[in-house]
Design an enzyme around this catalytic site. Structure first.
Site, PDB file in Angstrom:
ATOM      1  N   GLU A  76    -105.385 -31.385  21.991  1.00 28.97           N
ATOM      2  CA  GLU A  76    -106.773 -31.527  22.311  1.00 28.97           C
ATOM      3  C   GLU A  76    -106.881 -30.436  23.324  1.00 28.97           C
ATOM      4  OE1 GLU A  76    -108.683 -35.174  20.769  1.00 28.97           O
ATOM      5  OE2 GLU A  76    -107.367 -36.054  22.585  1.00 28.97           O
TER       6      GLU A  76
HETATM    7  C1  ACM Z   1    -104.295 -37.238  20.001  1.00 27.80           C
HETATM    8  O1  ACM Z   1    -105.137 -38.335  19.941  1.00 27.80           O
HETATM    9  N1  ACM Z   1    -104.771 -36.740  21.264  1.00 27.80           N
HETATM   10  C2  ACM Z   1    -102.708 -37.582  20.157  1.00 27.80           C
END
Ligand code: ACM
Length: 760
Positions: free
Chosen positions: A365
């Site tokens: 992310e």
């Molecule tokens: C995640 O759930 N951002 C690995």
């Protein structure tokens, strides 16, 4: 049940959960004393406890061993168990034996004075691979009345597992505690069976972590993936970079001595700890301490709390004022040489603290804006030929991998890292969807599967249980969901979409699947809630990772689940105790109504609860939705009884009627205790529970008015409840539908549908 933590743009704060009283009873002879005590604490419910005891007790082994033969006979164990070792046990094995004896006393009672103990013969041999993915976990266990108990294990891990199985064979009977006669031959399907606990969003105390490790030992989970650093807090003392814990720790971190203690505690229990220090994104807490490494201005906590009153410089102020600051987004500036130097030195220090061969460097992310909005980074990308932010991230990931490899570690990362030029031995943890299992193994990477096992989605055990780690189509956004999500989130959503063309894994790809992990992100999980948010669902998932793929009977799993939860609680888990404490805190003096309400409801799913919490902050950690459990044992029991009733077991009409009367009457009590806004938020659900309970009673009574009119009215009522479930049935639905303000779902709907459909 797609993951997409991307979906909630609001910073999602924190929350808790559960417990059942009679609900465990259906089946139980096991520790009746404990259960009766729990029941009698709510006078109203006492009546419900009695009929349940009539049911018979299944053998509650979880995870199910590879092969089990039960003779149907029992061996009395009132005199306790005396352990005899073939050869000299190591101190680690002696401690395992001592834990076994302590737990046996908790489950069976203290050994009777003068009673003859059963003899448990244990043989094993050293295993140089203990606490690695190659360790020997196989064991055989034989319990007979003639020869006592024999546990033969291929190594220390097998001893730990065999003792855990033996405890699950202990049952209370009217004649006293017994152990079922059994012949068991057992070994796991996968060598990597983990849970991931996020202690950044909410810090978990040392004792809390140890309780989870105890429960993991008893369910044969062998990896704790410890998410120690994220936007909210950096949780380990660093001697090399002390500002990390002094500033980024926000007064909640583990000292190095505490970490060593927990690592040793886990090792004793056959559990490896794989630490995660997430880079280059999710680094706000690090950047608070070392802002010179940041890609963007790092706002102080004050700025974040009152963002628009601050004037730093026009651009930055605007950026902060535009929307609520997302604690997940801050990222390193990977173009600065000192960033890699910092990560290398931090990993070297933490790598010494955590002896496991694997080291998780995160990699998930990364918000492209962090880099694209920084002119110096954009210029660097142009100069070095990086087409976009993911290309820059891939180059940084490769450098981090190099650094870890030089330190003797194998890097592990979230599935984003599989897009980087990294060696094949890097372990890819899939989370955005099951298709990454296929692509990562195709590229030759070992894989740990967490897609499908996200506990913070708050789905019941049955959902996770259905997901096989080999299935590349198990989890992902459907084409329709992906289209809707793409319209809002852009092309990044493609990573979450199902690949309808994904082929079944080849034998070579299957070999690369090391196992799986159940992640518990703690935006809405406080220390008080973690026991009930992890368990019993992690036990069901443990079975998926340990047992043969053919073990997939959901109803059978749901029957065993309350017994396993009871075993875990009788030996130290605090799920019920904490739930009861939360109920008592919310409704002091009259705990019954909230207890009944939360026993047949569960929290809204697929991050719908995170959305609700994003509006009410930490208050949601102290609300009915934090107490209600994803698995409602009471509702499961009701639904099971209703199904059996309509199938012909007419004598179940009386206990079903009793239960429905309780739910119907409960609303009057709830009205008197619902004195705060958060409790009042749940009043409509309490009223709806009463309304559907009335319908159930009418259905059982074969009411004269069961004409078309009755069915129309009743179906409307149930359809409204079904719509509430549909409104959080997947990530897109839960993001786009209004949710009940309390975040509670009524879990007895399947039973009510059965009763209504049956009423003519
Ligand atoms: C995640 O759930 N951002 C690995």
């Amino acid at each position: 049940m797609p993951p997409t933590r991307f979906f909630f743009e609001e910073p999602a704060p924190g929350f808790p959960e559960r417990k059942d009283f009679c609900l465990m009873l259906p089946i139980v002879h096991r520790s009746r004393r404990f259960l009766h005590a729990a029941c009698s604490s709510v006078a109203l419910l006492a009546a419900l406890c009695a009929p349940a005891l009539a049911d018979t007790s299944p053998v509650a082994l979880m995870p199910r061993p590879q092969s089990v033969t039960l003779s149907g006979q029992d061996v009395a164990v009132a005199g306790g168990v005396r352990i005899e070792w073939a050869g000299r046990p190591t101190p680690m094995l002696q401690r395992a034996a001592a834990r076994f004896s302590g737990r046996l006393a908790m489950l069976a009672g203290a050994p009777a004075a003068g009673g003859a103990p059963l003899v448990l013969h244990i043989s094993t041999r050293p295993d140089p691979a203990y606490l690695s993915v190659h360790e020997r976990e196989h064991y055989t266990l034989n319990v007979t009345s003639q020869n006592g108990i024999r546990l033969d294990a291929d190594g220390p891990a097998g001893v730990v597992h065999g003792l855990a199985t033996l405890l699950q064979l202990v049952v209370q009977t009217p004649q006293g505690p017994v152990i079922h006669e059994a012949a068991i031959n057992d070994a796991p399907r996968f060598p990597w069976r983990g849970v991931m606990i996020d202690v950044s969003r909410h810090f978990m105390s040392v004792d809390t972590m140890k309780r989870q490790l105890d429960a993991m030992e008893l369910t044969k989970l062998n990896v704790l993936h410890w998410h120690l650093s994220d936007g909210t807090g950096f949780r380990v003392e660093s001697l090399r970079f002390p500002r990390l814990h002094q500033v980024g720790g926000h007064n909640q971190y583990y000292t190095q001595a505490q970490v060593r203690d927990i690592v040793a505690y886990a090792a004793d229990r056959g559990i490896r700890i794989v630490p995660e220090f997430d880079v280059p994104g999710h680094t706000l807490s690090i950047l608070e301490a070392y802002p010179e490494l940041a890609a963007q201005h790092v706002p102080s906590a004050e700025e974040r709390e009152s963002p628009c009153s601050i004037t730093i410089n026009t651009v930055k102020t605007k950026a902060i004022c535009n929307k609520v600051y997302n604690l997940n987004n801050a990222a390193f500036d990977p173009t600065k040489p000192q960033t890699l130097k910092f990560a290398t030195e931090l990993y070297a220090e933490m790598g010494r603290l955590f002896p496991d061969h694997y080291f998780h460097s995160g990699g998930d992310e990364v918000s492209p804006k962090q880099w694209n909005d920084n002119p110096a980074i954009v210029a660097y990308m142009k100069q070095h030929g990086y087409a976009d932010a993911p290309a820059l991230q891939a180059a940084f990931t490769a450098q981090v991998e190099h650094a870890l490899a030089r330190q003797g570690k194998i890097m592990m990362g979230w599935d984003e890292v599989s897009e980087a030029p990294i060696p094949r031995d890097v372990v890819v943890e899939t989370w955005r969807g099951s298709k990454w299992i296929a692509s990562a193994t195709q590229a030759g990477h070992p894989v740990v599967v967490s897609s499908g096992y996200y506990l913070d989605l708050l789905n019941p055990s049955s959902e996770h249980y259905k997901v096989d780690p080999y299935d590349p189509k198990a989890v992902g956004l459907s084409p329709e969901e992906a289209t809707r999500a793409r319209a809002k989130q852009g092309p990044m959503i493609d990573a979450f979409a199902l690949d309808p063309n994904a082929q079944p894994l080849t034998a070579a790809q299957q070999k690369l699947v090391l196992g799986g992990e159940a992640p518990l992100w703690s935006e809405i999980v406080s220390d008080e809630m973690v026991d009930a948010r992890l368990w019993p669902r992690s036990a069901a998932i443990a079975e998926r990772f340990w047992s043969d793929a053919s073990v997939r009977d959901v109803a059978d799993m749901e029957k065993r689940l309350p017994l396993i939860q009871h075993e875990l609680e009788a030996t130290g888990l605090q799920a019920s105790a904490h739930e009861n404490a939360m109920i008592a805190r919310l409704t002091p003096g009259n705990v019954g109504p909230l207890k009944v309400l939360t026993s047949v409801t569960s929290p809204v799913r697929n991050y719908a609860m995170n959305r609700l919490a994003s509006h009410s902050g930490d208050a949601m950690l102290n609300a009915p939705g934090a107490i209600a459990a994803p698995d409602s044992f009471e509702a499961n029991r009701f639904n099971d009884m209703a199904a059996r009733y309509v199938a012909g077991e007419k004598d179940l009409a009386a206990p079903l009627t009793q239960m429905l009367k309780l739910y119907l009457a409960n609303d009057a009590g709830y009205a008197t205790v619902a004195t705060t806004p958060l409790l009042q938020d749940a009043r409509p659900v309490s009223q709806q529970l009463a309304a559907v309970a009335r319908v159930g009673l009418e259905a059982i009574r074969k009411h004269r008015s069961h004409g078309r009119h009755w069915h129309r009215r009743v179906n409307r009522l149930l359809a409204a409840q079904d719509a509430t479930f549909a409104g959080c049935a997947n990530a897109v639905a839960s993001y786009t539908h209004d949710q009940p303000p309390s975040g509670l779902l009524i879990d007895i709907l399947p039973g009510l549908h059965a009763l209504v459909d049956h009423a003519h």
